[in-house]
Design an enzyme around this catalytic site. Sequence first.
Site, PDB file in Angstrom:
ATOM      1  N   LYS A  22       0.762  -1.082   0.011  1.00 23.39           N
ATOM      2  CA  LYS A  22       0.089   0.350   0.184  1.00 23.39           C
ATOM      3  C   LYS A  22       1.100   1.159   0.279  1.00 23.39           C
ATOM      4  CE  LYS A  22      -2.020   1.717   4.245  1.00 23.39           C
ATOM      5  NZ  LYS A  22      -1.213   2.862   3.903  1.00 23.39           N
ATOM      6  N   ASN A  23       1.709   1.696   0.871  1.00 21.29           N
ATOM      7  CA  ASN A  23       2.633   2.258   0.861  1.00 21.29           C
ATOM      8  C   ASN A  23       4.041   2.245  -0.356  1.00 21.29           C
ATOM      9  OD1 ASN A  23       0.944   2.933   2.912  1.00 21.29           O
ATOM     10  ND2 ASN A  23       2.274   2.842   4.492  1.00 21.29           N
ATOM     11  N   CYS A 116      -5.691  12.203  12.733  1.00 20.28           N
ATOM     12  CA  CYS A 116      -6.537   9.933  12.158  1.00 20.28           C
ATOM     13  C   CYS A 116      -6.642   9.721  13.675  1.00 20.28           C
ATOM     14  CB  CYS A 116      -5.944   9.852  11.562  1.00 20.28           C
ATOM     15  SG  CYS A 116      -3.979   9.017  11.376  1.00 20.28           S
ATOM     16  N   ARG A 121      -0.828  14.021  12.967  1.00 22.95           N
ATOM     17  CA  ARG A 121      -0.114  14.055  11.637  1.00 22.95           C
ATOM     18  C   ARG A 121      -0.807  15.551  10.997  1.00 22.95           C
ATOM     19  NH1 ARG A 121      -1.929   8.895  10.234  1.00 22.95           N
ATOM     20  NH2 ARG A 121       0.079   9.412   8.630  1.00 22.95           N
ATOM     21  N   ASP A 306       4.317   0.585  12.156  1.00 25.23           N
ATOM     22  CA  ASP A 306       3.253   0.027  11.603  1.00 25.23           C
ATOM     23  C   ASP A 306       2.960  -1.548  11.911  1.00 25.23           C
ATOM     24  OD1 ASP A 306       3.599   1.536   8.053  1.00 25.23           O
ATOM     25  OD2 ASP A 306       3.164   2.702  10.508  1.00 25.23           O
ATOM     26  N   ARG A 398      -8.342  -0.908   4.416  1.00 19.67           N
ATOM     27  CA  ARG A 398      -7.678   0.480   3.503  1.00 19.67           C
ATOM     28  C   ARG A 398      -6.447  -0.483   2.892  1.00 19.67           C
ATOM     29  NH1 ARG A 398      -6.144   4.752   7.203  1.00 19.67           N
ATOM     30  NH2 ARG A 398      -4.982   4.859   5.480  1.00 19.67           N
TER      31      ARG A 398
HETATM   32  C1  EPZ Z   1       3.682   6.646   6.331  1.00 20.08           C
HETATM   33  O1  EPZ Z   1       3.518   7.950   6.505  1.00 20.08           O
HETATM   34  C2  EPZ Z   1       3.067   5.973   6.096  1.00 20.08           C
HETATM   35  N1  EPZ Z   1       1.706   6.029   5.578  1.00 20.08           N
HETATM   36  C3  EPZ Z   1       2.375   5.481   7.833  1.00 20.08           C
HETATM   37  O2  EPZ Z   1       1.679   4.001   7.796  1.00 20.08           O
HETATM   38  C4  EPZ Z   1       3.340   5.208   8.035  1.00 20.08           C
HETATM   39  O3  EPZ Z   1       3.168   5.041   9.942  1.00 20.08           O
HETATM   40  C5  EPZ Z   1       4.433   6.244   8.519  1.00 20.08           C
HETATM   41  O4  EPZ Z   1       4.831   6.759   7.221  1.00 20.08           O
HETATM   42  C6  EPZ Z   1       5.871   5.949   9.027  1.00 20.08           C
HETATM   43  O5  EPZ Z   1       6.797   4.898   8.747  1.00 20.08           O
HETATM   44  C7  EPZ Z   1       1.672   6.392   4.027  1.00 20.08           C
HETATM   45  O6  EPZ Z   1       3.061   5.529   3.370  1.00 20.08           O
HETATM   46  C8  EPZ Z   1       0.808   6.190   3.029  1.00 20.08           C
HETATM   47  P1  EPZ Z   1       5.500  10.570   8.251  1.00 20.08           P
HETATM   48  P2  EPZ Z   1       3.784   9.153   6.557  1.00 20.08           P
HETATM   49  O7  EPZ Z   1       5.446  11.384   7.732  1.00 20.08           O
HETATM   50  O8  EPZ Z   1       4.666  10.098   6.130  1.00 20.08           O
HETATM   51  C9  EPZ Z   1       6.025  13.567  12.240  1.00 20.08           C
HETATM   52  C10 EPZ Z   1      -0.109   2.704   7.649  1.00 20.08           C
HETATM   53  O9  EPZ Z   1      -0.226   2.128   8.432  1.00 20.08           O
HETATM   54  N2  EPZ Z   1       5.314  14.324  10.752  1.00 20.08           N
HETATM   55  O10 EPZ Z   1       7.122   9.487   8.321  1.00 20.08           O
HETATM   56  O11 EPZ Z   1       2.772  10.323   7.074  1.00 20.08           O
HETATM   57  C11 EPZ Z   1       4.407  13.350  12.031  1.00 20.08           C
HETATM   58  O12 EPZ Z   1       3.612  13.662  13.253  1.00 20.08           O
HETATM   59  C12 EPZ Z   1       0.293   4.177   8.157  1.00 20.08           C
HETATM   60  O13 EPZ Z   1       0.009   2.428   6.428  1.00 20.08           O
HETATM   61  C13 EPZ Z   1       5.861  15.818  11.300  1.00 20.08           C
HETATM   62  O14 EPZ Z   1       5.462  16.114  12.579  1.00 20.08           O
HETATM   63  O15 EPZ Z   1       4.384   9.493   8.256  1.00 20.08           O
HETATM   64  C14 EPZ Z   1       4.735  11.870  12.467  1.00 20.08           C
HETATM   65  O16 EPZ Z   1       5.147  12.265  13.911  1.00 20.08           O
HETATM   66  C15 EPZ Z   1       0.102   4.435   8.746  1.00 20.08           C
HETATM   67  N3  EPZ Z   1       5.817  16.819  10.248  1.00 20.08           N
HETATM   68  C16 EPZ Z   1       6.394  11.394  11.951  1.00 20.08           C
HETATM   69  O17 EPZ Z   1       6.587  12.664  11.410  1.00 20.08           O
HETATM   70  C17 EPZ Z   1       5.002  16.703   9.166  1.00 20.08           C
HETATM   71  O18 EPZ Z   1       5.440  17.633   8.430  1.00 20.08           O
HETATM   72  C18 EPZ Z   1       6.024  10.548  11.029  1.00 20.08           C
HETATM   73  O19 EPZ Z   1       6.107  10.933   9.819  1.00 20.08           O
HETATM   74  C19 EPZ Z   1       4.915  15.443   8.698  1.00 20.08           C
HETATM   75  C20 EPZ Z   1       5.328  13.623   9.474  1.00 20.08           C
END
Ligand code: EPZ
Length: 417
Positions: A22-23, A116, A121, A306, A398
């Site tokens: 998915k990711n 969410c 997020r 995850d 999802r």
């Molecule tokens: C991706 O989400 C994945 N989703 C998530 O998988 C996964 O848990 C996550 O990466 C971490 O590996 C997809 O790829 C669609 P991040 P993403 O930006 O990109 C903070 C699943 O179950 N952050 O790496 O949203 C954020 O709050 C899903 O498949 C900021 O502060 O994750 C979090 O604490 C859930 N500012 C941390 O970084 C930003 O602008 C990691 O978020 C962006 C993120």
Amino acid sequence: MDTYVVSGGNVLEGELVVQGSKNSALPIIASTILTGTTVILYNCPNISDTINLQNILRLLGNKITYENHKLVVDSSSCDINEIPANLMKEMRSSIILMGAILARTGRVVVSYPGGCEIGTRPIDLHLYGLQKLGANIIENHGYIICEASRLKGSEISLDFPSVGATENIMLAATLADGVTIIRNAAREPEIVELQNFLNLCGANIKGAGTSTVKIKGVPKLHEADYTVKSDRIVAGTYLCAAAMNKGKLCLKNVVIDNIWSIIHKLQETGCECRIINNDEIYIKAPKKLKAVKMIKTLPYPGFPTDMQSQMVTMLSIASGTSIVIENIFENRYKYIPELTKMGAEITIEGKAAIVKGVDKLNGATVEARELRGGASLVLAGLAADGYTKIEGTKYIERGYEDFTENLKRIGAKIDKE
Ligand code: EPZ
């Protein structure tokens, strides 16, 4: 609310082929609009997140067909650059479209995707990266308007190795003038897949999988065919299901190199894990799982957030006490009160979940509120005595294709009502 009904206690045995990731698929689907031509993706998983993203691409003017995991995107007439607020809310990961739409049309309007069940997020790192590439960003009344007549390469350091921000910047920089360097980039396998796909289309990107990604802008991209690799989290989820149910399971189409942190933790609980070729793994569960000292979720190649809920659920019936620390998302324990209804003994102290293993779980009616926690409640039901009802199957669907069919195939008693 759609519900899974599970009758627990069956041993899980057999073999499964793991679905496409998915990711990996989501950012690659988003990136197809950069090409302005036709792209074919094979092994694209049939799950609601990818279906929803296809619908958004259609709204933006792209021609899409999807059949038997083969997705064809013709983005020659992709001319709309505003994503409706209701669709942003429905699927927050559509934020990944920002960089691609901006690069393609010079403008993009999205609403804040909102938090969410696992955290607020924020998208500050996404917006910071686009601004560094020359985008003018206005935010008002919950909408974000990004405009840039021409995106220019830049050096960007991320405060946190955000997966989505790294992907958005890569997409925006692909057709920009000059060179972009992303420092403290995310190193997840999904970043490597995005680089490989974009380079197949004629991009010039290096360094994905390391903390420094270098993108040399190119004038245009061309068509390509690509096969999405398998989902490392879905693989880990089925491995945990087998581990919790005295299982003997063979998983096929696995990228072993992407799941070592999961394999090693499973081995610590007493599971026998055997690698067959480099794309198959056989797991044999012990009679009784052992607790593990500590699991800390970290950016890749650390233990994946995850897989946190699946591991906690598995450890809830291990002998001994395990400690799990969730370092990535601030609200990723919402499934635990549901597990407690089934007899689990887990206390939360700040970022830590202290998991005191119990003999067995008992069936109950529980509610899924997000994707991975929901899947974990199914795993709990499979191991519990009696019947478990898991409400809110839409969250699980999802990300898990044919979840009940696959579990039935290896001996589970599960139906959707
Ligand atoms: C991706 O989400 C994945 N989703 C998530 O998988 C996964 O848990 C996550 O990466 C971490 O590996 C997809 O790829 C669609 P991040 P993403 O930006 O990109 C903070 C699943 O179950 N952050 O790496 O949203 C954020 O709050 C899903 O498949 C900021 O502060 O994750 C979090 O604490 C859930 N500012 C941390 O970084 C930003 O602008 C990691 O978020 C962006 C993120």
